[in-house]
Design an enzyme around this catalytic site. Structure first.
Site, mmCIF file in Angstrom:
data_model
loop_
_atom_site.group_PDB
_atom_site.id
_atom_site.type_symbol
_atom_site.label_atom_id
_atom_site.label_comp_id
_atom_site.label_asym_id
_atom_site.label_seq_id
_atom_site.Cartn_x
_atom_site.Cartn_y
_atom_site.Cartn_z
ATOM 1 N N LYS A 1 0.778 -1.031 0.120
ATOM 2 C CA LYS A 1 -0.066 -0.106 -0.099
ATOM 3 C C LYS A 1 0.945 1.261 -0.160
ATOM 4 O O LYS A 1 0.560 2.170 -0.728
ATOM 5 C CB LYS A 1 -0.893 0.033 1.044
ATOM 6 C CG LYS A 1 -2.189 -0.841 0.821
ATOM 7 C CD LYS A 1 -3.016 -0.914 1.972
ATOM 8 C CE LYS A 1 -4.065 -2.148 1.906
ATOM 9 N NZ LYS A 1 -4.853 -2.564 2.962
ATOM 10 N N LYS B 1 -4.120 -9.225 -9.836
ATOM 11 C CA LYS B 1 -5.401 -9.551 -8.859
ATOM 12 C C LYS B 1 -6.428 -8.686 -9.051
ATOM 13 O O LYS B 1 -6.206 -7.602 -9.062
ATOM 14 C CB LYS B 1 -4.793 -9.755 -7.378
ATOM 15 C CG LYS B 1 -5.591 -9.892 -6.430
ATOM 16 C CD LYS B 1 -5.227 -9.461 -5.186
ATOM 17 C CE LYS B 1 -6.551 -8.623 -4.354
ATOM 18 N NZ LYS B 1 -6.630 -8.418 -3.278
ATOM 19 N N LYS C 1 -10.256 -3.918 -5.826
ATOM 20 C CA LYS C 1 -10.898 -2.458 -5.819
ATOM 21 C C LYS C 1 -9.583 -1.527 -6.233
ATOM 22 O O LYS C 1 -10.099 -0.477 -7.051
ATOM 23 C CB LYS C 1 -11.592 -2.171 -4.577
ATOM 24 C CG LYS C 1 -12.885 -2.828 -4.428
ATOM 25 C CD LYS C 1 -13.269 -2.904 -2.874
ATOM 26 C CE LYS C 1 -13.604 -4.052 -2.604
ATOM 27 N NZ LYS C 1 -13.240 -4.510 -1.175
HETATM 28 P P1 ADP Z 1 -9.954 -5.744 -2.487
HETATM 29 O O1 ADP Z 1 -8.688 -6.055 -3.013
HETATM 30 O O2 ADP Z 1 -10.709 -5.612 -3.927
HETATM 31 O O3 ADP Z 1 -9.849 -4.367 -1.819
HETATM 32 P P2 ADP Z 1 -10.731 -7.036 0.094
HETATM 33 O O4 ADP Z 1 -9.162 -6.837 0.180
HETATM 34 O O5 ADP Z 1 -11.790 -6.084 0.438
HETATM 35 O O6 ADP Z 1 -10.913 -6.822 -1.865
HETATM 36 O O7 ADP Z 1 -11.071 -8.531 -0.026
HETATM 37 C C1 ADP Z 1 -12.283 -9.015 0.543
HETATM 38 C C2 ADP Z 1 -12.275 -10.643 0.578
HETATM 39 O O8 ADP Z 1 -12.203 -11.008 -0.900
HETATM 40 C C3 ADP Z 1 -10.918 -11.312 1.159
HETATM 41 O O9 ADP Z 1 -11.159 -12.548 1.674
HETATM 42 C C4 ADP Z 1 -9.931 -11.421 -0.071
HETATM 43 O O10 ADP Z 1 -9.009 -12.443 -0.052
HETATM 44 C C5 ADP Z 1 -10.980 -11.923 -1.147
HETATM 45 N N1 ADP Z 1 -10.489 -11.360 -2.612
HETATM 46 C C6 ADP Z 1 -10.293 -10.000 -2.825
HETATM 47 N N2 ADP Z 1 -9.917 -9.998 -4.279
HETATM 48 C C7 ADP Z 1 -9.835 -11.216 -4.619
HETATM 49 C C8 ADP Z 1 -9.112 -12.151 -5.837
HETATM 50 N N3 ADP Z 1 -8.789 -11.100 -6.772
HETATM 51 N N4 ADP Z 1 -9.329 -13.346 -5.677
HETATM 52 C C9 ADP Z 1 -9.585 -13.965 -4.787
HETATM 53 N N5 ADP Z 1 -10.157 -13.654 -3.580
HETATM 54 C C10 ADP Z 1 -10.091 -12.211 -3.441
#
Ligand code: ADP
Ligand code: TRP
Length: 321
Positions: A111, A190, A193
């Protein structure tokens, strides 16, 4: 019955990565487990100071979960900040957590590398996440691969706490599913958001179509076989049975396939998969009191469990006198 817990950071529109990596798996667990599920808005606060945005994202994440089939009668479902006991546990755990352990957090380093200002909340993020998990005696935590290190840190903290104060905390297991742990985004990184490479679950049809049509593909000519490790193949495969996946693989490796055709099919599959939930999502959008009542009821249930664990921790460390 195993206690299964996970949370999601309400920091934007929920997407296919969230759905396959965590949400759909949580919803399936509600049949067989004691499920705890929450919107991690204290965590979202580490990277935003947009008050209205945070409120809307929190509400929308809850509505998405409910629309997709999370049953608030079977599950304890709440907003993190409605159970502020987690902040107290974070503080207590902070004192048995070495700075070195947290400094090794790759998500913190990532980050900062992306230009996020490193405030103390962001640094302590894994300790707050450990508190989320340990405050409810969770056995199993379904997450995507990106959260693996946070789970390792949680386990380290729990083991250390138990070593110092006695066997009080449940040491949780991560639950990461190989086939869905890393959903690729439009650009092959990956899906996240924060990379603006997502396919949202609930968005206007036009927006979803535009996103799917912009999945990055290579310039292999039509008359040549196509690679099956591309984001288009991998995203589409998430929606397919084993037989359908084998068929898609055959089509990719046979000359003549056009990426544009596959994108159209994928778009239809996405719309068809989530169509049954649109009506409920719209209802929830227009009935905020209904959603808030569910969340407040969930917070009451969560608080009772949290109080019980927190009391044991307070007793163990010497905060009761
Ligand atoms: P982002 O990276 O979009 O901010 P979050 O960190 O809020 O997503 O993730 C919420 C949940 O979704 C977590 O358990 C995270 O591991 C899962 N997750 C987020 N992006 C992915 C992805 N690309 N593939 C698999 N799981 C994901
Ligand atoms: N850090 C998680 C994410 O970004 C969200 C989260 C917060 C979480 N607390 C948790 C996940 C506890 C599982 C358990 O997705």
């Amino acid at each position: 019955m195993k206690r299964v817990l996970s949370g999601i950071q309400p920091s934007g529109q929920l997407h296919l990565g969230n759905y396959f990596g965590m949400m759909s798996r949580m919803i399936n667990y509600q049949q067989t487990s004691d499920l705890f599920c929450f919107m991690a808005n204290y965590h979202a606060l580490t990277t935003t100071n947009d008050c209205q945005g945070l409120m809307a994202n929190t509400y929308n994440a809850a509505a998405d979960f409910l629309a997709l089939g999370l049953d608030s009668d079977k599950t304890t479902f709440w907003v993190q900040s409605d159970v502020p006991q987690v902040a107290e546990l974070t503080w207590i755990l902070s004192n048995i957590t070495s700075v070195g352990l947290i400094e090794r957090s790759t998500s913190y380093k990532d980050k900062i590398a992306k230009g996020v200002t490193p405030n103390m909340g962001l640094f302590s993020y894994p300790i707050l996440m450990a508190a989320d998990i340990l405050l409810f005696g969770s056995d199993l935590v379904p997450v995507g691969k990106d959260q693996k290190q946070h789970l390792e840190i949680t386990r380290d903290i729990a083991i250390r706490f138990n070593h110092v104060y006695g066997e009080i905390l449940v040491v949780p297991e991560p639950d990461i599913d190989k086939s869905t742990m890393l959903v690729p985004g439009l650009d092959g990184q990956k899906m996240s958001k924060s990379y603006d490479n997502t396919i949202p679950i609930f968005a206007p049809e036009k927006a979803i179509r535009k996103r799917i049509m912009s999945i990055v593909t290579d310039s292999t000519p039509v008359e040549e076989p196509k690679p099956v490790d591309s984001p288009l193949f991998r995203i589409y495969a998430l929606f397919l049975s084993a037989a359908e996946k084998a068929d898609l693989e055959r089509r990719f490796t046979t000359p003549g396939l056009r990426y544009g055709d596959v994108k159209k099919e994928l778009f239809e599959r996405v719309m068809e998969t989530f169509a049954p939930y649109h009506q409920e999502r719209e209802y929830l959008e227009n009935h905020p009191d209904h959603v808030r009542t569910i969340l407040k009821k969930g917070a009451n249930k969560a608080r009772a469990v949290a109080e019980n664990y927190l009391q044991k921790v307070r007793d163990a460390v010497g905060l009761e006198y």
